[in-house]
Design an enzyme around this catalytic site. Sequence first.
Site, PDB file in Angstrom:
ATOM      1  N   GLY A  36     -39.365 -10.520   8.221  1.00 29.37           N
ATOM      2  CA  GLY A  36     -39.828 -10.446   9.604  1.00 29.37           C
ATOM      3  C   GLY A  36     -40.527  -9.151   9.951  1.00 29.37           C
ATOM      4  O   GLY A  36     -40.927  -8.945  11.103  1.00 29.37           O
ATOM      5  N   GLY A  38     -43.430  -8.223   8.961  1.00 25.60           N
ATOM      6  CA  GLY A  38     -44.869  -8.425   9.093  1.00 25.60           C
ATOM      7  C   GLY A  38     -45.624  -8.277   7.789  1.00 25.60           C
ATOM      8  O   GLY A  38     -46.864  -8.257   7.782  1.00 25.60           O
ATOM      9  N   LYS A  39     -44.902  -8.203   6.666  1.00 29.95           N
ATOM     10  CA  LYS A  39     -45.540  -8.001   5.356  1.00 29.95           C
ATOM     11  C   LYS A  39     -46.615  -9.047   5.070  1.00 29.95           C
ATOM     12  O   LYS A  39     -47.763  -8.711   4.758  1.00 29.95           O
ATOM     13  CB  LYS A  39     -44.496  -8.075   4.229  1.00 29.95           C
ATOM     14  CG  LYS A  39     -43.391  -7.083   4.301  1.00 29.95           C
ATOM     15  CD  LYS A  39     -42.437  -7.228   3.124  1.00 29.95           C
ATOM     16  CE  LYS A  39     -41.777  -8.600   3.068  1.00 29.95           C
ATOM     17  NZ  LYS A  39     -40.960  -8.929   4.249  1.00 29.95           N
ATOM     18  N   SER A  40     -46.230 -10.313   5.148  1.00 37.78           N
ATOM     19  CA  SER A  40     -47.159 -11.394   4.800  1.00 37.78           C
ATOM     20  C   SER A  40     -48.332 -11.455   5.768  1.00 37.78           C
ATOM     21  O   SER A  40     -49.474 -11.693   5.370  1.00 37.78           O
ATOM     22  CB  SER A  40     -46.428 -12.741   4.775  1.00 37.78           C
ATOM     23  OG  SER A  40     -45.490 -12.792   3.722  1.00 37.78           O
ATOM     24  N   SER A 124     -38.316  -7.278  -1.672  1.00 39.64           N
ATOM     25  CA  SER A 124     -38.033  -6.368  -2.801  1.00 39.64           C
ATOM     26  C   SER A 124     -37.136  -5.220  -2.339  1.00 39.64           C
ATOM     27  O   SER A 124     -37.572  -4.074  -2.283  1.00 39.64           O
ATOM     28  CB  SER A 124     -39.329  -5.840  -3.426  1.00 39.64           C
ATOM     29  OG  SER A 124     -40.269  -5.428  -2.475  1.00 39.64           O
TER      30      SER A 124
END
Length: 217
Positions: A36, A38-40, A124
């Site tokens: 959640g 916001g990485k993607s 990760s």
Amino acid sequence: MSDPQVVWHQHSVTRQQRESLNGHRGCVVWFTGLSGSGKSTVANLVVEKLHAAAVHTYLLDGDNVRHGLNATPKMLAERHEESFATRFGLGFGAEDREENIRRVGAVAQLFCDAGLVTLTAFVSPYRRDRDAVRSMLADGDFVEVFVDTPLEVCEARDPKGLYKQARAGAIKNFTGIDDPYEAPSEAELVLPGGDLPAEELADKVVEYLRGAGKLGK
């Protein structure tokens, strides 16, 4: 690693030749952060911006990779015997997460060698696993991007409803709730995921890559 049956085959087309053809360097841009954070979202925006600039990219997303290469035992059991699914499927315990990142790191290394700007978006959570991927790559090829979004913000967003399930005990070993997240100590780039919109964060990544000489002229 040494095994008399496993011998490296040297290809006739080099990485430098592929990079010359592409017009830019290959590298691995490793997005890490809580679920959640916001990485993607940010990684996808970076891919859009680079694609528009004729940069060759590929995005390895945590959820997407779990649908194939790193499928869970339950998913593999739909097509394979239980013993096969148990042996090769990956759950979400510490060892499974380590193998998940090792496999992704190996794929990212290949894509980097192909001259692609390879982006990954994975929680990760363990520092040693990310550092292990860094050690697989040549100096300067690994760009760690920490999307530093506070837990309370991630939990308020909860786009997949995972935090709610973790709080209710339906999901075990969930990062940030009952499993730790080890933030990078020396990330190349730290993005304030709770303070700025995703578009601005993506611009910061592109600006960094350009300044680091990854995108060519």
